[in-house]
Design an enzyme around this catalytic site. Sequence first.
Site, PDB file in Angstrom:
ATOM      1  N   GLU A 339       8.159 -17.623  -1.332  1.00 50.20           N
ATOM      2  CA  GLU A 339       7.649 -17.403  -2.686  1.00 50.20           C
ATOM      3  C   GLU A 339       7.769 -18.654  -3.554  1.00 50.20           C
ATOM      4  O   GLU A 339       7.764 -18.591  -4.774  1.00 50.20           O
ATOM      5  CB  GLU A 339       8.365 -16.209  -3.343  1.00 50.20           C
ATOM      6  CG  GLU A 339       7.983 -14.898  -2.664  1.00 50.20           C
ATOM      7  CD  GLU A 339       9.077 -13.824  -2.750  1.00 50.20           C
ATOM      8  OE1 GLU A 339      10.039 -13.986  -3.511  1.00 50.20           O
ATOM      9  OE2 GLU A 339       8.935 -12.826  -2.029  1.00 50.20           O
ATOM     10  N   ASP A 363      16.462 -12.115  -0.047  1.00 55.93           N
ATOM     11  CA  ASP A 363      16.495 -11.245  -1.229  1.00 55.93           C
ATOM     12  C   ASP A 363      17.885 -10.631  -1.282  1.00 55.93           C
ATOM     13  O   ASP A 363      18.435 -10.263  -0.240  1.00 55.93           O
ATOM     14  CB  ASP A 363      15.507 -10.083  -1.096  1.00 55.93           C
ATOM     15  CG  ASP A 363      14.064 -10.517  -1.239  1.00 55.93           C
ATOM     16  OD1 ASP A 363      13.180  -9.721  -0.911  1.00 55.93           O
ATOM     17  OD2 ASP A 363      13.831 -11.649  -1.678  1.00 55.93           O
ATOM     18  N   HIS A 530      17.102 -13.841  -5.431  1.00 55.11           N
ATOM     19  CA  HIS A 530      17.323 -14.538  -4.166  1.00 55.11           C
ATOM     20  C   HIS A 530      18.693 -15.197  -4.117  1.00 55.11           C
ATOM     21  O   HIS A 530      19.276 -15.530  -5.144  1.00 55.11           O
ATOM     22  CB  HIS A 530      16.247 -15.610  -3.958  1.00 55.11           C
ATOM     23  CG  HIS A 530      14.872 -15.046  -3.817  1.00 55.11           C
ATOM     24  ND1 HIS A 530      13.756 -15.622  -4.366  1.00 55.11           N
ATOM     25  CD2 HIS A 530      14.432 -13.925  -3.204  1.00 55.11           C
ATOM     26  CE1 HIS A 530      12.691 -14.902  -4.097  1.00 55.11           C
ATOM     27  NE2 HIS A 530      13.069 -13.871  -3.379  1.00 55.11           N
TER      28      HIS A 530
HETATM   29  C1  LIG Z   1       7.838  -6.472  -2.604  1.00 54.71           C
HETATM   30  C2  LIG Z   1       7.520  -7.924  -2.852  1.00 54.71           C
HETATM   31  O1  LIG Z   1       6.270  -8.218  -2.283  1.00 54.71           O
HETATM   32  C3  LIG Z   1       8.564  -8.759  -2.191  1.00 54.71           C
HETATM   33  O2  LIG Z   1       8.156 -10.056  -1.952  1.00 54.71           O
HETATM   34  C4  LIG Z   1       9.785  -8.718  -3.071  1.00 54.71           C
HETATM   35  O3  LIG Z   1      10.679  -7.875  -2.384  1.00 54.71           O
HETATM   36  C5  LIG Z   1      10.420 -10.069  -3.215  1.00 54.71           C
HETATM   37  O4  LIG Z   1      10.838 -10.635  -2.239  1.00 54.71           O
HETATM   38  C6  LIG Z   1      10.542 -10.683  -4.543  1.00 54.71           C
HETATM   39  O5  LIG Z   1      11.460 -11.739  -4.493  1.00 54.71           O
HETATM   40 MN   LIG Z   2      11.892 -12.447  -2.488  1.00 48.95          MN
END
Ligand SMILES: C[C@H](O)[C@@H](O)[C@@H](O)C(=O)CO
Ligand SMILES: [Mn+2]
Length: 595
Positions: A339, A363, A530
Amino acid sequence: MSRLIGRLPKVGIRPVIDGRELGVRESLEVQCMDMAKAAAKLIEETLRFPSGEKVECVIADTTIGGVADAAACADKFKREGVEVSLTVTPCWCYGTEVMDTDPLTPKAVWGFNGTERPGAVYLAAALAGYSQKGLPAFGIYGKEVQDGGDQTIPEDVSEKILRFVKAALAVAQMNGKSYLSIGYSSMGIAGSMVDVNFLQDYLGVRAEFVESVELLRRIDNGIYDQDEYKKALAWTKENCKEGKDYNTPETQKSAEQKDAEWEKVVKMTLICKDLMNGNPKLKEMGFGEESKGRNAIMGGFQGQRQWTDYQPNADFTESILNSSFDWNGIRQAYTFATENDCLNAISMLFGHLLTGKAQLFSDVRTYWSPESVERVTGKKLSGIAENGIIHLINSGSTTLDATAQQSDADGNPTMKPFWEITEEEVKKCLDNTKWPAAIFEYFRGGGFSSQFKTKGSMPITMCRVNLVKGIGPVLQLVEGWSVELPEDVHYVLDERTNPTWPTTWFVPRTTGTGFFKDVYTVMAKWGANHGAISHGHIGADLISLAAMLRIPVNMHNVEESDVFRPSAWSAFGENLEGADYRACENYGPLYGFKK
Ligand SMILES: C[C@H](O)[C@@H](O)[C@@H](O)C(=O)CO
Ligand SMILES: [Mn+2]
């Protein structure tokens, strides 16, 4: 071999001495220079760069008895590429006349704890001078008195020298490199909003921005090493098995679609490597500019949403890059953030530069109390997990080193620097990882997530750099252990989440008070979605590194006796945390200027 442009920093050793000739200086020459040689030996025999290359020390040509010697030493250090300095002495010396006055070089002074000469008196005088000049320096002084002829380095001195040098080399390695941002931020994740001034002012790192469309341009135009692609795809088909497809029958992709997605995610991986550090093969293919790369020491891929709404996600790419191996064999892990969470990339990089090991990106997903676990599984948590656990599970990818299928000398699960990993261990990491099709509801464009659980139990440290308006960067860290839950417990808890993603069950070391009151409080105090997780208890190393970077530490569970910061921090008060904030505020960022 380092993937980055430019030579690796060297460690300068400065033997300072009482400049009085006609007896004093002469009587100390051998002991003083021998201290420098002993320190250089310790450093060169113990430390290696994350690239696997040896750390090189440079000793001044002569002992330093006055400003002329100090200037000659500084000149040599500049010629040799010294970016860290350690001053050593067994005796009284002339403070500001012999000090290293380079404002950007992390510095420490080791004053020999002996009685024949006043080495400690010099140490205090030198540190006072550094404080007065606004050049914070680390002070090293052994607990036990050593006899004049004793050339051994006591354990407590050795620990501080190595802690200082590891952190200082991390500072030096980041300076002048890039953060590669592929895309920017997604889903409103603040940590992915790359702060160019923070990177520049605090780390000396340049932010490089590349739009995600560049991956499509290179894929569509074949701008990647075609031979390596064939090798990579064959290796991937051989070693990366899909496992169960958790999607509904309506959303499952056909075998042909999945084959096409595998081809694309392998190409994405090659291209991200090229974007990070270039590839001479591209120049042979006529792509000169593309062959140069961005001299990136860390990077990130925005991924969600736009890209993944119609292209395969980068779970495979991130997992492979963050691992210590790929189709070309065992190699240094990259630091590559999901991300494009730049703050987590920085946190991962700190761990990587301090340990040479691959780092987890996770996460921080769920706190499980013992009661909740018993409610949903009928089983009680036990052992170190008995007071609760935190579910670390990234949304699709993390380093395969985190399978913990590597072993230490005693056969315990571990994560090693790449040069200690065996081919057999690589195979075990791969064999214990499945690559289920990405969950369609999140990733319409497909892709393949890395699915595994961390084996056994390992000491680990989770850290995170957060940006707080009005303060700037703060660092938090928590030491603890990974733990492997009984399969029936793990299965129930994991299936309730996204079972296609990689899981590490985490037990922080709690103290019963403050932020570490209990497992729940640790999770409640975590500053972002994170965390960056390193093998080992590296909190004290992170604290020293943060002080060098003028980043205050707002949360840690390291013993006060292990907190090692520049001596000037003591002038900001006895409360270590408050002093840290005041000192970081006072000195301001290394490469920026005070606001
Ligand atoms: C559900 C989202 O698409 C995930 O990417 C979310 O769980 C994340 O990881 C946000 O950091
Ligand atoms: Mn994430």
